[in-house]
Enzyme design. Structure first.
Site, PDB file in Angstrom:
ATOM      1  N   LEU A  59       0.820  -1.219   0.000  1.00  0.00           N
ATOM      2  CA  LEU A  59       0.000   0.000   0.000  1.00  0.00           C
ATOM      3  C   LEU A  59       0.847   1.260   0.000  1.00  0.00           C
ATOM      4  CD1 LEU A  59      -2.715  -0.800   2.710  1.00  0.00           C
ATOM      5  CD2 LEU A  59      -3.067  -0.653   0.243  1.00  0.00           C
ATOM      6  N   SER A 124     -11.623  -2.151  14.624  1.00  0.00           N
ATOM      7  CA  SER A 124     -11.430  -3.107  15.719  1.00  0.00           C
ATOM      8  C   SER A 124     -12.086  -2.595  16.986  1.00  0.00           C
ATOM      9  CB  SER A 124      -9.920  -3.255  15.946  1.00  0.00           C
ATOM     10  OG  SER A 124      -9.671  -3.965  17.128  1.00  0.00           O
ATOM     11  N   THR A 126     -10.730  -2.639  19.522  1.00  0.00           N
ATOM     12  CA  THR A 126      -9.611  -2.052  20.246  1.00  0.00           C
ATOM     13  C   THR A 126      -9.775  -0.526  20.356  1.00  0.00           C
ATOM     14  OG1 THR A 126      -7.237  -2.334  20.469  1.00  0.00           O
ATOM     15  CG2 THR A 126      -7.988  -1.645  18.326  1.00  0.00           C
ATOM     16  N   TYR A 148      -1.407   0.864  17.797  1.00  0.00           N
ATOM     17  CA  TYR A 148      -2.200   0.097  16.830  1.00  0.00           C
ATOM     18  C   TYR A 148      -3.651   0.584  16.835  1.00  0.00           C
ATOM     19  CZ  TYR A 148      -5.330  -3.543  15.187  1.00  0.00           C
ATOM     20  OH  TYR A 148      -6.365  -4.195  14.559  1.00  0.00           O
ATOM     21  N   LYS A 152      -6.316   2.728  13.981  1.00  0.00           N
ATOM     22  CA  LYS A 152      -7.704   2.426  13.580  1.00  0.00           C
ATOM     23  C   LYS A 152      -8.604   3.635  13.835  1.00  0.00           C
ATOM     24  CE  LYS A 152      -7.100  -1.852  12.259  1.00  0.00           C
ATOM     25  NZ  LYS A 152      -7.089  -2.141  10.822  1.00  0.00           N
ATOM     26  N   PHE A 177     -14.710  -7.781  17.082  1.00  0.00           N
ATOM     27  CA  PHE A 177     -14.297  -8.135  18.436  1.00  0.00           C
ATOM     28  C   PHE A 177     -13.148  -9.157  18.324  1.00  0.00           C
ATOM     29  CE2 PHE A 177     -16.549  -5.632  21.571  1.00  0.00           C
ATOM     30  CZ  PHE A 177     -17.165  -4.776  20.681  1.00  0.00           C
ATOM     31  N   ASN A 178     -13.267 -10.377  18.792  1.00  0.00           N
ATOM     32  CA  ASN A 178     -12.093 -11.270  18.786  1.00  0.00           C
ATOM     33  C   ASN A 178     -12.283 -12.405  17.782  1.00  0.00           C
ATOM     34  OD1 ASN A 178     -12.048  -9.779  21.408  1.00  0.00           O
ATOM     35  ND2 ASN A 178     -10.159 -10.913  21.670  1.00  0.00           N
ATOM     36  N   ASN A 197       0.233 -13.881  19.725  1.00  0.00           N
ATOM     37  CA  ASN A 197      -0.122 -12.890  20.751  1.00  0.00           C
ATOM     38  C   ASN A 197      -1.500 -13.188  21.311  1.00  0.00           C
ATOM     39  OD1 ASN A 197       2.134 -11.107  20.312  1.00  0.00           O
ATOM     40  ND2 ASN A 197       1.170 -10.571  18.361  1.00  0.00           N
ATOM     41  N   GLY A 293      -2.522  -3.189  29.952  1.00  0.00           N
ATOM     42  CA  GLY A 293      -3.435  -2.642  28.933  1.00  0.00           C
ATOM     43  C   GLY A 293      -4.686  -3.474  28.709  1.00  0.00           C
ATOM     44  N   ASP A 294      -4.775  -4.665  29.330  1.00  0.00           N
ATOM     45  CA  ASP A 294      -5.949  -5.517  29.127  1.00  0.00           C
ATOM     46  C   ASP A 294      -7.156  -5.016  29.908  1.00  0.00           C
ATOM     47  OD1 ASP A 294      -5.047  -7.401  27.376  1.00  0.00           O
ATOM     48  OD2 ASP A 294      -4.735  -8.992  28.858  1.00  0.00           O
TER      49      ASP A 294
HETATM   50  P1  NAD Z   1      -3.469 -10.576   8.836  1.00  0.00           P
HETATM   51  O1  NAD Z   1      -2.140 -10.070   9.256  1.00  0.00           O
HETATM   52  O2  NAD Z   1      -3.666 -12.044   8.718  1.00  0.00           O
HETATM   53  O3  NAD Z   1      -3.902  -9.910   7.449  1.00  0.00           O
HETATM   54  C1  NAD Z   1      -3.490  -8.604   7.089  1.00  0.00           C
HETATM   55  C2  NAD Z   1      -2.873  -8.703   5.714  1.00  0.00           C
HETATM   56  O4  NAD Z   1      -2.456  -7.395   5.299  1.00  0.00           O
HETATM   57  C3  NAD Z   1      -1.641  -9.609   5.689  1.00  0.00           C
HETATM   58  O5  NAD Z   1      -1.816 -10.565   4.661  1.00  0.00           O
HETATM   59  C4  NAD Z   1      -0.495  -8.654   5.390  1.00  0.00           C
HETATM   60  O6  NAD Z   1       0.518  -9.284   4.635  1.00  0.00           O
HETATM   61  C5  NAD Z   1      -1.193  -7.529   4.642  1.00  0.00           C
HETATM   62  N1  NAD Z   1      -0.543  -6.218   4.709  1.00  0.00           N
HETATM   63  C6  NAD Z   1      -0.130  -5.557   5.809  1.00  0.00           C
HETATM   64  N2  NAD Z   1       0.385  -4.377   5.459  1.00  0.00           N
HETATM   65  C7  NAD Z   1       0.306  -4.278   4.109  1.00  0.00           C
HETATM   66  C8  NAD Z   1       0.695  -3.291   3.166  1.00  0.00           C
HETATM   67  N3  NAD Z   1       1.306  -2.165   3.527  1.00  0.00           N
HETATM   68  N4  NAD Z   1       0.445  -3.528   1.858  1.00  0.00           N
HETATM   69  C9  NAD Z   1      -0.148  -4.683   1.451  1.00  0.00           C
HETATM   70  N5  NAD Z   1      -0.524  -5.654   2.295  1.00  0.00           N
HETATM   71  C10 NAD Z   1      -0.296  -5.449   3.626  1.00  0.00           C
HETATM   72  O7  NAD Z   1      -4.554  -9.954   9.848  1.00  0.00           O
HETATM   73  P2  NAD Z   1      -6.095 -10.276  10.006  1.00  0.00           P
HETATM   74  O8  NAD Z   1      -6.276 -10.873  11.351  1.00  0.00           O
HETATM   75  O9  NAD Z   1      -6.625 -10.949   8.813  1.00  0.00           O
HETATM   76  O10 NAD Z   1      -6.656  -8.790  10.085  1.00  0.00           O
HETATM   77  C11 NAD Z   1      -7.186  -8.124   8.955  1.00  0.00           C
HETATM   78  C12 NAD Z   1      -7.571  -6.704   9.364  1.00  0.00           C
HETATM   79  O11 NAD Z   1      -8.504  -6.775  10.438  1.00  0.00           O
HETATM   80  C13 NAD Z   1      -6.404  -5.872   9.867  1.00  0.00           C
HETATM   81  O12 NAD Z   1      -6.579  -4.552   9.415  1.00  0.00           O
HETATM   82  C14 NAD Z   1      -6.557  -5.929  11.370  1.00  0.00           C
HETATM   83  O13 NAD Z   1      -6.037  -4.785  11.987  1.00  0.00           O
HETATM   84  C15 NAD Z   1      -8.066  -5.993  11.527  1.00  0.00           C
HETATM   85  N6  NAD Z   1      -8.493  -6.644  12.773  1.00  0.00           N
HETATM   86  C16 NAD Z   1      -8.020  -7.888  13.098  1.00  0.00           C
HETATM   87  C17 NAD Z   1      -8.405  -8.472  14.286  1.00  0.00           C
HETATM   88  C18 NAD Z   1      -7.859  -9.807  14.716  1.00  0.00           C
HETATM   89  O14 NAD Z   1      -7.842 -10.081  15.920  1.00  0.00           O
HETATM   90  N7  NAD Z   1      -7.418 -10.668  13.812  1.00  0.00           N
HETATM   91  C19 NAD Z   1      -9.311  -7.804  15.130  1.00  0.00           C
HETATM   92  C20 NAD Z   1      -9.793  -6.572  14.750  1.00  0.00           C
HETATM   93  C21 NAD Z   1      -9.375  -5.983  13.560  1.00  0.00           C
HETATM   94  C1  WQD Z   2      -7.910 -12.435  24.978  1.00  0.00           C
HETATM   95  C2  WQD Z   2      -7.905 -12.747  26.455  1.00  0.00           C
HETATM   96  C3  WQD Z   2      -5.931 -11.963  27.576  1.00  0.00           C
HETATM   97  C4  WQD Z   2      -3.153 -14.642  25.513  1.00  0.00           C
HETATM   98  C5  WQD Z   2      -6.443  -8.401  20.801  1.00  0.00           C
HETATM   99  C6  WQD Z   2      -6.049  -7.020  20.371  1.00  0.00           C
HETATM  100  C7  WQD Z   2      -7.207  -6.349  19.693  1.00  0.00           C
HETATM  101  C8  WQD Z   2      -7.798  -7.214  18.570  1.00  0.00           C
HETATM  102  C9  WQD Z   2      -8.058  -8.616  19.014  1.00  0.00           C
HETATM  103  C10 WQD Z   2      -6.906  -6.557  16.464  1.00  0.00           C
HETATM  104  C11 WQD Z   2      -7.402 -11.590  27.319  1.00  0.00           C
HETATM  105  C12 WQD Z   2      -6.003 -13.464  27.621  1.00  0.00           C
HETATM  106  C13 WQD Z   2      -4.271 -13.961  25.950  1.00  0.00           C
HETATM  107  C14 WQD Z   2      -2.498 -15.545  26.413  1.00  0.00           C
HETATM  108  C15 WQD Z   2      -4.152 -15.029  28.078  1.00  0.00           C
HETATM  109  N1  WQD Z   2      -6.909  -7.317  17.461  1.00  0.00           N
HETATM  110  N2  WQD Z   2      -4.770 -14.152  27.206  1.00  0.00           N
HETATM  111  N3  WQD Z   2      -3.038 -15.708  27.663  1.00  0.00           N
HETATM  112  O1  WQD Z   2      -6.384  -8.642  23.929  1.00  0.00           O
HETATM  113  O2  WQD Z   2      -8.870  -9.062  23.634  1.00  0.00           O
HETATM  114  O3  WQD Z   2      -7.510  -8.329  21.723  1.00  0.00           O
HETATM  115  O4  WQD Z   2      -6.886  -9.139  19.639  1.00  0.00           O
HETATM  116  O5  WQD Z   2      -7.588  -5.565  16.300  1.00  0.00           O
HETATM  117  O6  WQD Z   2      -6.701  -5.142  19.223  1.00  0.00           O
HETATM  118  O7  WQD Z   2      -5.655  -6.265  21.512  1.00  0.00           O
HETATM  119  O8  WQD Z   2      -7.224 -10.617  22.552  1.00  0.00           O
HETATM  120  O9  WQD Z   2      -6.569 -12.954  22.266  1.00  0.00           O
HETATM  121  O10 WQD Z   2      -4.820 -11.293  23.010  1.00  0.00           O
HETATM  122  O11 WQD Z   2      -6.631 -11.933  24.590  1.00  0.00           O
HETATM  123  O12 WQD Z   2      -4.586 -15.194  29.216  1.00  0.00           O
HETATM  124  O13 WQD Z   2      -1.482 -16.160  26.088  1.00  0.00           O
HETATM  125  O14 WQD Z   2      -6.994 -13.819  26.683  1.00  0.00           O
HETATM  126  O15 WQD Z   2      -5.420 -11.440  28.762  1.00  0.00           O
HETATM  127  O16 WQD Z   2      -8.126 -11.616  28.520  1.00  0.00           O
HETATM  128  P1  WQD Z   2      -7.479  -9.113  23.092  1.00  0.00           P
HETATM  129  P2  WQD Z   2      -6.236 -11.746  23.036  1.00  0.00           P
END
Ligand code: NAD
Ligand code: WQD
Length: 348
Positions: A59, A124, A126, A148, A152, A177-178, A197, A293-294
């Site tokens: 991008l 998110s 978040t 992060y 968003k 959400f998750n 993570n 931060g949780d």
């Molecule tokens: P992911 O890392 O599996 O997918 C993101 C993709 O974007 C990857 O394939 C990565 O290679 C690509 N990417 C990153 N930067 C790029 C760039 N500059 N140019 C082109 N491609 C790029 O993550 P995901 O879990 O599928 O998440 C997708 C979206 O949803 C993200 O924006 C993430 O922030 C958001 N999101 C994810 C979660 C979650 O927990 N998985 C929760 C809330 C929001």
């Molecule tokens: C869930 C619960 C932890 C790991 C994160 C991002 C958020 C969003 C989703 C992208 C919590 C506990 C976790 C472990 C544990 N991503 N935990 N042991 O923190 O709700 O959200 O992912 O947008 O931005 O912050 O998800 O899966 O990390 O944690 O006890 O090894 O599990 O403390 O209560 P979280 P998580």
């Protein structure tokens, strides 16, 4: 529709691309593969018997993006591409702001120039920060607590300013959400690089014997069993939410924002127990200090998505664990091929 899916090789993008193809849409994926593998898209093609056009690109490379818009007549964009590791964002904030915010600005510029003004954006939960006034509604205060989350939040602001300035845009902001689980085939799923993570992939790797035990971050929260409560949502339900949002913006101008969650919370111990039942094995764990931060508890009020989009999540925690386990056990190394352990001598 011909849809550009940025980040479509990633976890949520690959599942959504599969659903788009199943709905008869044409999919072009743009991804730099920084956190994913092209193999996910090969499997999407295999599952749907439909082609995915894949373009490897970044991008931040505005001219590559411009070329893609010049060469394709897209009707809409689903924008998943972004970096998502909270810890990395604290250590490398400039990288996160540049990739996520500048990357999105490049995309929006190209879309505006090409007259493609329909966008579904991955936000998110978040953005609600550590707010514990549950259930979280879309009007709950937005105050992310890490870089992060702030990327968003900033992108959401940019999108609402854009729509205010040019009323031809239709934008759906989806606050996930998750997300957990995998496609029911077990062929595509989440493939985290390094130590996961997030809770579910970590639990899955413990179940698979790749890691010793789960560290439960905090058992002294004000929740029924003292461990953190989250709104886990099956990735296929999430993918369906994108299809519903895409359909909605076909006929509605303006900017909209929806929570995508189940509206139900599960504690860390409930997740471990559910996963253990799905995998049919014990999952060792130990209590560890709270993670900085949780929030203690976070779950969605997802009634707006139901009212506006007719969307609701259908799969429960047991199904999420079952599907996640099917993917994990069939693909212990994710999309990486299993090492060939056969001795060369055997082939003589
Ligand atoms: P992911 O890392 O599996 O997918 C993101 C993709 O974007 C990857 O394939 C990565 O290679 C690509 N990417 C990153 N930067 C790029 C760039 N500059 N140019 C082109 N491609 C790029 O993550 P995901 O879990 O599928 O998440 C997708 C979206 O949803 C993200 O924006 C993430 O922030 C958001 N999101 C994810 C979660 C979650 O927990 N998985 C929760 C809330 C929001
Ligand atoms: C869930 C619960 C932890 C790991 C994160 C991002 C958020 C969003 C989703 C992208 C919590 C506990 C976790 C472990 C544990 N991503 N935990 N042991 O923190 O709700 O959200 O992912 O947008 O931005 O912050 O998800 O899966 O990390 O944690 O006890 O090894 O599990 O403390 O209560 P979280 P998580």
């Amino acid at each position: 529709m011909k849809v550009l899916v940025t980040g479509g090789a990633g976890y949520i993008g690959s599942h959504t691309s599969l659903c788009l193809l199943e709905q008869g849409h044409e999919v072009v994926v743009f991804d730099n593969l920084l956190n994913s593998s092209e193999e996910s898209l090969k499997r999407v093609e295999e599952l749907t018997h439909r082609p995915v056009q894949f373009i490897k690109g970044d991008l931040l490379d505005a001219s590559a993006l411009e070329r893609i818009f010049a060469e394709n007549a897209f009707e809409a964009v689903i924008h998943f591409a972004g970096l998502k590791a909270v810890g990395d964002s604290v250590e490398e904030p400039l990288w996160y702001y540049r990739n996520n915010v500048v990357g999105t600005l490049n995309l929006l510029d190209c879309m505006a120039k090409a007259g493609v003004k329909k966008l579904v954006f991955s936000s998110s939960a978040t953005v609600y920060g550590a707010s514990e006034l549950v259930p979280l509604v879309e009007q709950s205060p937005v105050r992310a607590v890490n870089p992060y989350g702030r990327t968003k939040e900033q992108i959401e602001d940019i999108l609402s300013d854009l729509v205010a300035a040019d009323t031809d845009w239709s934008v759906a902001i989806l606050r996930y959400f998750n997300p957990v689980g995998a496609h029911e085939s077990g062929r595509i799923g989440e493939d985290p690089r390094g130590v996961p993570n997030n809770l579910l992939p970590f639990v899955a790797q413990v179940a698979a014997g790749r890691r010793d035990k789960v560290r439960v971050f905090g058992n002294d929260y004000g929740t029924p069993d003292g461990t953190g409560v989250r709104d886990y949502i099956h990735v296929m339900d999430l993918a369906a939410g994108h299809i519903a949002a895409l359909k909605f913006i076909q006929s509605h101008l303006g900017a909209y924002c929806w929570n995508l969650g189940t509206g139900r919370g599960s504690s860390v111990l409930e997740v471990i127990a559910a996963f253990s039942a799905s995998a049919g094995r014990d999952i060792p764990y130990e209590f560890a200090p709270r993670r900085k931060g949780d929030a203690a508890i976070s779950y969605a009020d997802a009634s707006a998505a139901l009212a506006d989009l007719g969307w609701t999540a259908h799969r429960d925690l047991a199904q999420m664990c079952e599907d996640h386990w099917r993917w994990q056990s069939a693909n212990p190394l994710g999309y990486q091929p299993m090492p060939d352990l056969t001795d060369g001598d055997d082939h003589q």
